[in-house]
Enzyme design. Structure first.
Site, short mmCIF file in Angstrom:
data_model
loop_
_atom_site.label_atom_id
_atom_site.label_comp_id
_atom_site.label_asym_id
_atom_site.label_seq_id
_atom_site.Cartn_x
_atom_site.Cartn_y
_atom_site.Cartn_z
N LYS A 46 0.70 -1.16 -0.17
CA LYS A 46 -0.03 0.00 0.02
C LYS A 46 0.74 1.17 -0.11
CE LYS A 46 -4.06 -2.12 1.90
NZ LYS A 46 -3.80 -3.42 2.21
C1 LIG Z 1 -4.30 -4.56 1.59
C2 LIG Z 1 -3.48 -6.00 1.34
C3 LIG Z 1 -3.64 -7.03 0.43
C4 LIG Z 1 -4.95 -6.85 -0.52
O1 LIG Z 1 -5.06 -5.70 -1.44
P1 LIG Z 1 -6.28 -5.53 -2.22
O2 LIG Z 1 -5.98 -4.36 -2.95
O3 LIG Z 1 -7.27 -4.97 -1.24
O4 LIG Z 1 -6.92 -6.54 -2.86
C5 LIG Z 1 -2.86 -7.93 0.28
N1 LIG Z 1 -1.84 -7.97 1.15
C6 LIG Z 1 -1.48 -7.11 1.97
C7 LIG Z 1 -0.18 -7.19 2.74
C8 LIG Z 1 -2.32 -5.96 1.98
O5 LIG Z 1 -1.78 -4.97 3.12
#
Ligand SMILES: *Cc1c(COP(=O)(O)O)cnc(C)c1O
Length: 454
Positions: A109
């Site tokens: 993110k």
């Molecule tokens: C948020 C997150 C995901 C999922 O991502 P999406 O965009 O919601 O599909 C997967 N792995 C980690 C470590 C995350 O923080």
């Protein structure tokens, strides 16, 4: 570039509005009116650094940000990463991993949120406005959002989390940030209580306007846009079309892959992996979208039953037919069940698999034993899903978090204590600060009143 709402109820808007508003006023999500094609430019794009490539892609969508500022924003955002090429592509025999976790909070993110915080600051400054971000988190999103906006002018951030119910590391990643614009609100309640408070505050339109409240959840188009960059970047490193395997929760990350494909990136197929919260895997296999109860798993950032970004996919699937989309969404919200395609696989370029806890642990262990490579439980879901697809050519698995963010699951799986990272160890030595509040929206609101930037 102009943006339309999936629900078709608002006039097209520009990028700055999309960035600041997050969600369209008709309840829909914003998407660009077109997808620029990159196909003729592969040879020149191949030579660019990650940050230069990001500029080439983002500037096609963020057309109302001046190019000099945009270049600076992207460059500065990606220098917060520990690796020179930002998202290293690791190859060990037939294992290909795109490491997206070298940012400040060690999760994927960061790639988008480091850019978003800087874009917010820039646009607010040019418009002479301020923004107070209110969010609720059960873990990863809160810390990445805080890292994106800490110390930025004209932005306050207030993140609620269930006191004592996030992991110690996740809490410390938020509460050890000492910038004055960051407020960590430890709510005496559950994550659902935090979300309830969030909703009731956002529903008070007058207060929302008066406090210049905004959100940074994964429906913001700017996050999806930035994520397109690493799919293009990785696909350009190969001489043949690649398959990406993506561990999925809210359908944000994999949606960016679908859009990279639309822009002409040489991507053969996509593999979607879910944990036991498998609403998306079931949807892609059967055409049926059916809510289940949320289960706690080893990959908490994917413990989601309703994937907010799926609305964008359905809109594209229906060729922009907003009326049908609205009917589908209404049916789902009334019945917790809606059918997009009777008895049908939705998209032949997407393979979907559910990976359970045992297989996740087994995959962490096997990946360590066979390749000497450590994956976190989210990444393991993608690696396990990749092992089941029949797709030809290289399969690149996205590593969405550093294994040290989930040391218990990882260390237990391999039977050794190897999942650590100096930045996480250092958190234990730092002063933490949180504001404890009861699970009461009036108390949260009073705290906001007293602390917002205006
Ligand atoms: C948020 C997150 C995901 C999922 O991502 P999406 O965009 O919601 O599909 C997967 N792995 C980690 C470590 C995350 O923080």
């Amino acid at each position: 570039m102009l943006y339309v709402s999936t629900r078709g109820g608002v006039q097209p808007v520009n990028f700055e509005q999309v960035l600041l508003e997050g969600q369209a006023e008709d309840g829909g999500l914003f998407l660009p009116a077109q997808y620029p094609q990159l196909t003729d430019r592969w040879d020149s794009l191949k030579r660019l650094s990650f940050s230069e490539l990001a500029y080439e892609i983002v500037s096609l969508y963020a057309t109302d940000i001046d190019s000099k500022s945009l270049r600076t924003i992207l460059h500065e955002a990606f220098t917060t990463f520990d690796e020179d090429n930002v998202v290293p592509l690791v190859q060990i025999e037939d294992l290909h991993i795109l490491e997206l976790f070298h940012g400040p909070t060690l999760a994927f993110k960061d790639v988008a949120l480091q850019v978003l915080g800087r874009l917010f600051e820039h646009v607010l400054q040019t418009q002479g406005r301020v923004l107070n971000i209110l969010g609720a988190t059960s873990g990863d999103t809160g810390s990445a959002a805080i890292a994106g906006v800490q110390g930025r002018d004209g932005i306050g951030i207030f993140i609620m989390f269930p006191d004592g119910r996030t992991s110690q590391l996740q809490e410390l990643q938020m509460t050890t940030v000492r910038e004055k614009n960051v407020h960590c609100l430890a709510i005496d309640g559950s994550f659902d209580d935090c979300q309830r408070i969030l909703k009731s505050i956002f529903n008070d339109i007058e207060f929302k306007r008066h406090a210049s409240l905004g959100a940074v959840n994964s429906i913001n188009w700017a996050r999806i846009m930035v994520q397109i960059v690493y799919y293009v970047y990785a696909s350009l490193r190969y001489d043949e079309p690649v398959t990406f395997s993506v561990p999925t929760g809210n359908f944000g990350n994999i949606l960016s892959a679908i859009l990279a494909m639309r822009m002409g990136a040489p991507i053969r197929r996509l593999v979607l992996g879910t944990n036991e919260n498998d609403i998306l895997a079931r949807f892609f296999i059967s055409g049926e979208y059916k809510r289940g109860a949320v289960q706690q798993t080893l990959s908490p950032s994917m413990d989601i039953q309703v994937a907010s970004n799926l609305e964008r996919f359905i809109y594209l699937y229906l060729d922009g037919d907003s009326e049908r989309l609205v009917r589908f969404m209404r049916e789902f919200s009334e019945n917790n069940h809606a059918v997009l395609r009777q008895n049908g696989r939705i998209d032949t370029t997407i393979d979907a698999y559910r990976v359970d806890t045992d297989e996740t642990i087994e995959t962490i262990r096997k990946t360590w034993d066979s390749y000497g490579y450590l994956v976190d439980p989210h990444t393991a879901v993608g690696v396990a899903a990749a092992s089941r697809t029949q797709s030809e050519g290289p399969i690149v698995c996205l590593a969405t978090a550093h294994p040290a963010k989930f040391p218990n699951a990882v260390n237990q799986a391999i039977g050794k204590s190897l999942a650590n990272h100096p930045r996480l160890d250092a958190l234990l030595e730092k002063d933490a600060h949180k504001v404890k509040l009861p699970s009461d929206q009036e108390k949260v609101r009073s705290y906001l009143e007293a602390n917002i930037i205006s």
